[in-house]
Scaffold this active site. Structure first.
Site, PDB file in Angstrom:
ATOM      1  CG  HIS A  72      -1.858  -1.114   1.293  1.00  0.00           C
ATOM      2  ND1 HIS A  72      -2.733  -1.270   2.340  1.00  0.00           N
ATOM      3  CD2 HIS A  72      -2.099  -2.158   0.450  1.00  0.00           C
ATOM      4  CE1 HIS A  72      -3.475  -2.345   2.153  1.00  0.00           C
ATOM      5  NE2 HIS A  72      -3.103  -2.912   1.011  1.00  0.00           N
ATOM      6  CD  GLU A  74      -1.981   4.635   2.797  1.00  0.00           C
ATOM      7  OE1 GLU A  74      -3.043   5.233   2.543  1.00  0.00           O
ATOM      8  OE2 GLU A  74      -1.741   3.476   2.373  1.00  0.00           O
ATOM      9  CB  CYS A 102      -5.453  -0.791   6.077  1.00  0.00           C
ATOM     10  SG  CYS A 102      -3.778  -1.307   5.636  1.00  0.00           S
ATOM     11  CB  CYS A 105      -1.033   1.619   6.050  1.00  0.00           C
ATOM     12  SG  CYS A 105      -0.970   0.799   4.441  1.00  0.00           S
TER      13      CYS A 105
END
Length: 177
Positions: A72, A74, A102, A105
């Protein structure tokens, strides 16, 4: 790298006032992150975008779009930041992201020692848009809950209602195709 430790030079960036407390600043930064998300989408990736801002709240140190379902925006950004900058410097930085991080992250931000977070749209709103999409089995676990289980006080701002629909529109288009 020196003796197995990451050595980095902290950029010469002065801390000015606290711009992250101003709505106009938040909207500007979130729209910058949204441009990164649009670029990720144009490159064939999921439409998530993140920035790492220096302590001055303006200088972009890293931009990162989503890579895939495991990498992801991040988390990739936080890992890169932890390799490039020391923890004391990162504690003064801000991770700006289009959608609330999430659990993975948020955990990566926590361990990277990035002290502030600004996000535009909530994870629960993303879940409402994606449903049970196979490429994004969204966890409805707020980042504040993840951070709250830790020992470091990560400052969190979000969601920001003024940009939520802009962010949601990009996701609606992507996940419903």
């Amino acid at each position: 790298m020196k003796n197995g430790q990451v050595v980095s030079v902290v950029p010469a960036v002065a801390v000015v006032s606290a711009p992250w407390m101003e709505n106009a600043w938040a909207l500007r930064q979130l729209r910058r992150a949204q441009a990164v998300a649009q670029a990720a989408l144009a490159a064939g990736h999921h439409p998530f975008g993140a920035l790492l801002l220096a302590p001055d709240g303006e200088t972009v140190l890293i931009e990162q779009g989503n890579v895939d379902s495991v990498n992801h925006a991040e988390a990739v950004l936080a890992r890169s930041a932890a390799q490039r900058f020391d923890a004391d410097f990162l504690w003064q930085c801000t991770l700006v992201t289009t959608v609330e991080p999430c659990a993975m992250c948020a955990g990566t931000q926590y361990w990277a020692h990035i002290g502030r977070l600004l996000y535009g749209m909530s994870e629960s709103r993303l879940l409402a848009l994606t449903g049970a999409h196979a490429q994004n089995p969204t966890l409805d676990l707020p980042c504040r809950t993840v951070f709250g289980a830790g020992q470091k006080p990560i400052a969190v701002w979000g969601p920001v209602p003024e940009v939520e629909e802009e962010i949601a529109a990009l996701h609606r288009t992507f996940w419903q195709r």
